[in-house]
Enzyme design. Sequence first.
Site, PDB file in Angstrom:
ATOM      1  N   ASP A 262      42.736  56.920  41.762  1.00 43.95           N
ATOM      2  CA  ASP A 262      42.342  55.615  42.256  1.00 43.95           C
ATOM      3  C   ASP A 262      41.109  55.188  41.444  1.00 43.95           C
ATOM      4  OD1 ASP A 262      42.381  54.226  45.611  1.00 43.95           O
ATOM      5  OD2 ASP A 262      42.013  53.301  43.669  1.00 43.95           O
TER       6      ASP A 262
HETATM    7  C1  GLC Z   1      41.482  50.137  44.689  1.00 39.77           C
HETATM    8  C2  GLC Z   1      42.434  50.658  45.739  1.00 39.77           C
HETATM    9  C3  GLC Z   1      43.813  50.968  45.223  1.00 39.77           C
HETATM   10  C4  GLC Z   1      44.142  50.049  44.070  1.00 39.77           C
HETATM   11  C5  GLC Z   1      43.195  50.410  42.938  1.00 39.77           C
HETATM   12  C6  GLC Z   1      43.431  49.535  41.691  1.00 39.77           C
HETATM   13  O1  GLC Z   1      40.218  50.692  44.910  1.00 39.77           O
HETATM   14  O2  GLC Z   1      42.007  51.779  46.495  1.00 39.77           O
HETATM   15  O3  GLC Z   1      44.724  50.821  46.324  1.00 39.77           O
HETATM   16  O4  GLC Z   1      45.487  50.229  43.667  1.00 39.77           O
HETATM   17  O5  GLC Z   1      41.840  50.298  43.325  1.00 39.77           O
HETATM   18  O6  GLC Z   1      43.040  48.232  41.944  1.00 39.77           O
END
Ligand code: GLC
Length: 742
Positions: A262
């Site tokens: 993430d």
């Molecule tokens: C965010 C979220 C995740 C998302 C990622 C990319 O922090 O936790 O669900 O896909 O970043 O944007």
Amino acid sequence: MEEKKLKKLFDSLSLKEKIYQLVQLSGEFFNTDALAVGPQEKLGIAKEVVDNVGSVLNVLGAEKVKTIQKSYLEKSTHKIPLLFMADIIYGYKTIFPIPLASACTWDPELMKKSAEIISEESCAAGAHVTFAPMVDLVREPRWGRCLESTGEDTYLNSQYAKAMVEGFQGDFTKGKSIASCVKHFAGYGAAEAGREYNTVDMSERKLRQDHLPPYRAAVDAGCELVMTSFNIIDGIPATANEWLMKDVLREEWGFDGLIITDYAAIKELITHGVANNDREATKLSIDATVDIDMKTSCYSNQLESLLKDGEISNEQIDKAAWRVLKLKNKLGLFEDPYRGASEELEEEILCSQENRKFAREVATKSAVLLKNEKSILPINSEGTKVALIGPYADSQDLIGVWALHGNTEDVVTLKKALEQRVKKENFAYAKGCDTLEDYSTFGEFGQLLDQGNGKLMSTDEKFEELERSVKIAKEADVVIMALGEHMMQSGEGGSRTDITLPKVQLELLEKVKETNTPIILVLFNGRPLILTDIDSRVDAILEAWFPGTEGGNALADILLGDVNPTGKLTMSFPYAIGQIPIYYNQFNTGRPFKESTHSARFTSRFLDCPNEPLYPFGYGLSYSTFEYSNLALDKTVMTKDEEIKVTIEVTNTGTRRGEETVQLYLRDMTGSVVRPVKELKDFKKVLLEPGEGKRVSFILTEEKLQFFTKSMEYMAEAGEFKVFVGKNSQDVLEEAFIYKLN
Ligand code: GLC
């Protein structure tokens, strides 16, 4: 291209070129607006990395994607195309209801078709991967990301996980399918107190029994990517958790796709306190077989020296880079780096009438009728004088906070939809009040919202709006109050300790209540709210969630009776915040309140609140009424290879055709470990004319009895079981049977 040729290309790559494939950056590195949704920080990424990076985050639009891809390939030695990945959770331009809403359709096929439409629109815009489905099990309405989940039940979430992966990926046809990335692996929805990014701590049994199955369902459905979650699992952050990523995901489940972190999660291993620096964080992640580093400089700046010092192996880097190339090849990017990105196609299909029509259907099936005293709904649009009041009455903020690429300008408001169908002389509108009085909780985001662009009412305007609201309510036969939490009060970073309606809206409701005109409350929210104090103040409640681009039309369809509501909750609505966590599939405890031999004082209960939620899992009313009778099992003893046929009579005792979702739950009365008082095991829809009755049948097999036993084997144990069938998790008929091993 053929794998042999791909392998030849792979073998021609330098170590650095392989490492760069493992890095993902967002748009600002490519001279375009960045839809960065995480913490921004100076990454210290060298230009050479940017020129050779493997993938891009949240940059979409045919023209933009083609421009970036073209200029990237012109500089690329090996002509390995960029992967474009984005958060396209519940819509690209046609925005569907939030997943917590669509889940209330209890229709995985419908969810699958939504994912197919989302994929088609996303392909036209140049997307290759979506960071969806989010399948985190959620029993915490204080957590803002309930919005993205499908609720509190493992079985139902697993059905949806499979459906969404199949919908997004299809058969990987160019122009129709995008690779899906199941998230957040694992257990992110169990953040303590529902506080965002907070500690997750549970037994391996609870993790495997309740939380892991939906991720497994996505992997078994062929999901190409898995995203690591921010939280710890058994004291180790998921991104560095070898047990979770290697032992469970890769070895036990056989997943050989891409694991992506993430946002900036590798760097956060230092903050968590399991790494002292980028170098240690990098080693932990690559040892956990994490392939792509989203938005940090760890992999790009540390992998080579770790390899040189013998702390990691060539094989680890090769495996990760090979997975990236395999996905690019599977998507056909070597043959067509633009893979269907087309401005013409965007013009033709984005938010098309056809897609809107389907989004409207999903929204009508996502809304949940929670209350309908004296059948005040549906409204007879012919003669009824309607007053529409509230900050959501004419709001286009109906797409929820995770529709990153959607446009609120495309949204049909409830006011617009009603005005088209209720005679002018019978329709009045007043905003009544602002959504919130205080935007300071949003920090810098507050300036972007109503407060920032001067939308907030002055003192005089507040007084006038209130006056007007009371006036039109007095003159009306019925008031529709469109209230809800602010769009930014849910979603990522949207945890709250007070999940009642905003105070300024409750004050408006009280003023309108004083007019004694019947009130229909239409709710816009991204999580279950505490409605206990207002439940008795209104005559009907329609839970609309954030219903998406066609929300206004869908709600008008229901309110005016063109559609008979069918939605059923997939997350409990607590009676009080102090009950949380509250969910239907709980354990019995040794002193259950209603069964114990102890005096009431010494049983599992609260002194000041019932144990039950205000509205339970599976609950939802219809304009019809349904009667359940004659629950029957075709046998009361079942052995391993046998099955039990469960049947029940469902009759439409109402005055109009209606569809009911019949739910089947099981209870394993005694196990080597305690078992929930109920577990959803199946559900079926039945469409009934007024007065019509049908027998609905289910098949119980041994597989439905299995669980993680004391020895952590996944199997069924002999003993007594109860079968419950009904209209929700509380209102059921029950029978019993014995399961024997032979
Ligand atoms: C965010 C979220 C995740 C998302 C990622 C990319 O922090 O936790 O669900 O896909 O970043 O944007």
